[in-house]
Design a protein around this motif. Sequence first.
Motif, PDB file in Angstrom:
ATOM      1  N   ILE A 183       0.835  -1.203   0.000  1.00  0.00           N
ATOM      2  CA  ILE A 183       0.000   0.000   0.000  1.00  0.00           C
ATOM      3  C   ILE A 183       0.871   1.254   0.000  1.00  0.00           C
ATOM      4  O   ILE A 183       0.573   2.238  -0.697  1.00  0.00           O
ATOM      5  N   ALA A 184       1.965   1.231   0.760  1.00  0.00           N
ATOM      6  CA  ALA A 184       2.880   2.376   0.778  1.00  0.00           C
ATOM      7  C   ALA A 184       3.471   2.616  -0.610  1.00  0.00           C
ATOM      8  O   ALA A 184       3.559   3.760  -1.081  1.00  0.00           O
ATOM      9  N   LEU A 196      -6.034   8.989  -5.512  1.00  0.00           N
ATOM     10  CA  LEU A 196      -6.354   8.503  -4.177  1.00  0.00           C
ATOM     11  C   LEU A 196      -6.023   7.023  -4.021  1.00  0.00           C
ATOM     12  O   LEU A 196      -5.988   6.269  -5.001  1.00  0.00           O
ATOM     13  N   VAL A 197      -5.816   6.613  -2.789  1.00  0.00           N
ATOM     14  CA  VAL A 197      -5.748   5.192  -2.434  1.00  0.00           C
ATOM     15  C   VAL A 197      -6.763   4.971  -1.323  1.00  0.00           C
ATOM     16  O   VAL A 197      -6.655   5.568  -0.248  1.00  0.00           O
ATOM     17  N   THR A 198      -7.780   4.139  -1.599  1.00  0.00           N
ATOM     18  CA  THR A 198      -8.810   3.859  -0.606  1.00  0.00           C
ATOM     19  C   THR A 198      -8.890   2.351  -0.389  1.00  0.00           C
ATOM     20  O   THR A 198      -8.255   1.572  -1.091  1.00  0.00           O
ATOM     21  N   VAL A 199      -9.688   1.950   0.614  1.00  0.00           N
ATOM     22  CA  VAL A 199      -9.761   0.528   0.954  1.00  0.00           C
ATOM     23  C   VAL A 199     -11.154   0.203   1.483  1.00  0.00           C
ATOM     24  O   VAL A 199     -11.834   1.052   2.053  1.00  0.00           O
ATOM     25  N   ALA A 200     -11.568  -1.048   1.267  1.00  0.00           N
ATOM     26  CA  ALA A 200     -12.759  -1.593   1.918  1.00  0.00           C
ATOM     27  C   ALA A 200     -12.294  -2.668   2.897  1.00  0.00           C
ATOM     28  O   ALA A 200     -11.492  -3.531   2.549  1.00  0.00           O
ATOM     29  N   ILE A 214      -2.762   2.106   7.540  1.00  0.00           N
ATOM     30  CA  ILE A 214      -3.809   3.127   7.546  1.00  0.00           C
ATOM     31  C   ILE A 214      -3.299   4.484   7.074  1.00  0.00           C
ATOM     32  O   ILE A 214      -4.000   5.226   6.391  1.00  0.00           O
ATOM     33  N   ALA A 215      -2.055   4.793   7.411  1.00  0.00           N
ATOM     34  CA  ALA A 215      -1.507   6.106   7.057  1.00  0.00           C
ATOM     35  C   ALA A 215      -1.478   6.335   5.550  1.00  0.00           C
ATOM     36  O   ALA A 215      -1.471   7.485   5.094  1.00  0.00           O
ATOM     37  N   TYR A 216      -1.488   5.253   4.772  1.00  0.00           N
ATOM     38  CA  TYR A 216      -1.344   5.369   3.324  1.00  0.00           C
ATOM     39  C   TYR A 216      -2.678   5.464   2.588  1.00  0.00           C
ATOM     40  O   TYR A 216      -2.707   5.632   1.375  1.00  0.00           O
ATOM     41  N   PHE A 217      -3.786   5.353   3.327  1.00  0.00           N
ATOM     42  CA  PHE A 217      -5.108   5.419   2.703  1.00  0.00           C
ATOM     43  C   PHE A 217      -5.734   6.793   2.882  1.00  0.00           C
ATOM     44  O   PHE A 217      -5.592   7.432   3.928  1.00  0.00           O
ATOM     45  N   ASP A 218      -6.455   7.223   1.853  1.00  0.00           N
ATOM     46  CA  ASP A 218      -7.220   8.464   1.945  1.00  0.00           C
ATOM     47  C   ASP A 218      -8.581   8.222   2.587  1.00  0.00           C
ATOM     48  O   ASP A 218      -9.069   9.070   3.342  1.00  0.00           O
ATOM     49  N   LEU A 219      -9.206   7.084   2.271  1.00  0.00           N
ATOM     50  CA  LEU A 219     -10.503   6.719   2.833  1.00  0.00           C
ATOM     51  C   LEU A 219     -10.486   5.252   3.221  1.00  0.00           C
ATOM     52  O   LEU A 219      -9.897   4.421   2.509  1.00  0.00           O
TER      53      LEU A 219
END
Length: 348
Positions: A183-184, A196-200, A214-219
Amino acid sequence: MKNLRTIIILLAGAALAACSKQQVSSPEVKKTAGRAMKTSSTPSDKVVVAYIAGSAGNVQAITDSIDFSIVTHVNLAFFDPGTNGEMMANGEPLFADFTAQQINYVVTKAHAAGRKVLPSLVGANPAVGSGNIVELFRPANRTNFINHLADMVTYFNLDGVDVDVEGNQLAAIKNEGNYAGFIAALRNKINPLGKLVTVATPGPNSTTIPNSSIAYFDLVNIMSYDIGYGSSNNHSPYNKAVDDIQYYISNGWPASKLVLGLPAYGFKPTVGTGTRSYKSIVAEYGSAAAYADEYNGYKYNGINTIEAKTQYAVENIKGVMLWELSQDAPGPYNLIKAVGRKINPSAP
């Protein structure tokens, strides 16, 4: 989801969060039959994320029905890589539930409204013949895979990547210690491009994304549904949504990134069986079902609970997410419209 993948997702991904609790009643939201309430546009500091499942069909019609004064982000589900991480061939996405024409149609409509579109990666069930996502997250393979993702995002003028790797695949990636590093690296590649980088991620359980990412996600879209797999409880009660939000906040997840997932479907007789869309339930049973959370044995989220959850999210986190648009009802019982009535509670 390929072919029946829409149903499979509902029965698999977040269903691992079988930590159902005794339900409490949602805060009462007054029902007004056929109400024509003013819908406020989503304020700039909040988001409403809505998924389109390509396997459900009618992508153009679904896109045309979106109220972009409310919906801020559209996630297209799903896209899978090839064996070597490739995402496209001859201008078409590989192992995707969307054609290039469909992607372009959604992007054009959303961008005209000033909204964003992201491809959602993998889901709970990879496409048959697609690449091994666990292998592609490994350091030796991730750079090539990420380059292919960036190329696809750029080619279609998409606004980022929604990472929706779930279940056993996510558990294996976490066990190898490769999730946060991937993710980083993805963020380092596409964030400078304005993407953006988001996650479900499901409610708190063994397949929740690791805190180190978590720090690497926008949402961070919390899939607070499919709870209590195999039980006769409602799969997405109000109290579980509150518990999920409070769990993540208390464990250091920034409220400014958290987005509460809302379902547009239900089950009968148990969680994971007899899946039925909210649209279908309302079409058969009408307004009584639209405002309830249970009707004729089906258990789901009606308008009252959707509004209550949205109001709680607006007061505590970044916003809400809906899975997924083809299952929402048209007309006065539309769940996205219900979200819109609560997304800006300070409006006149």
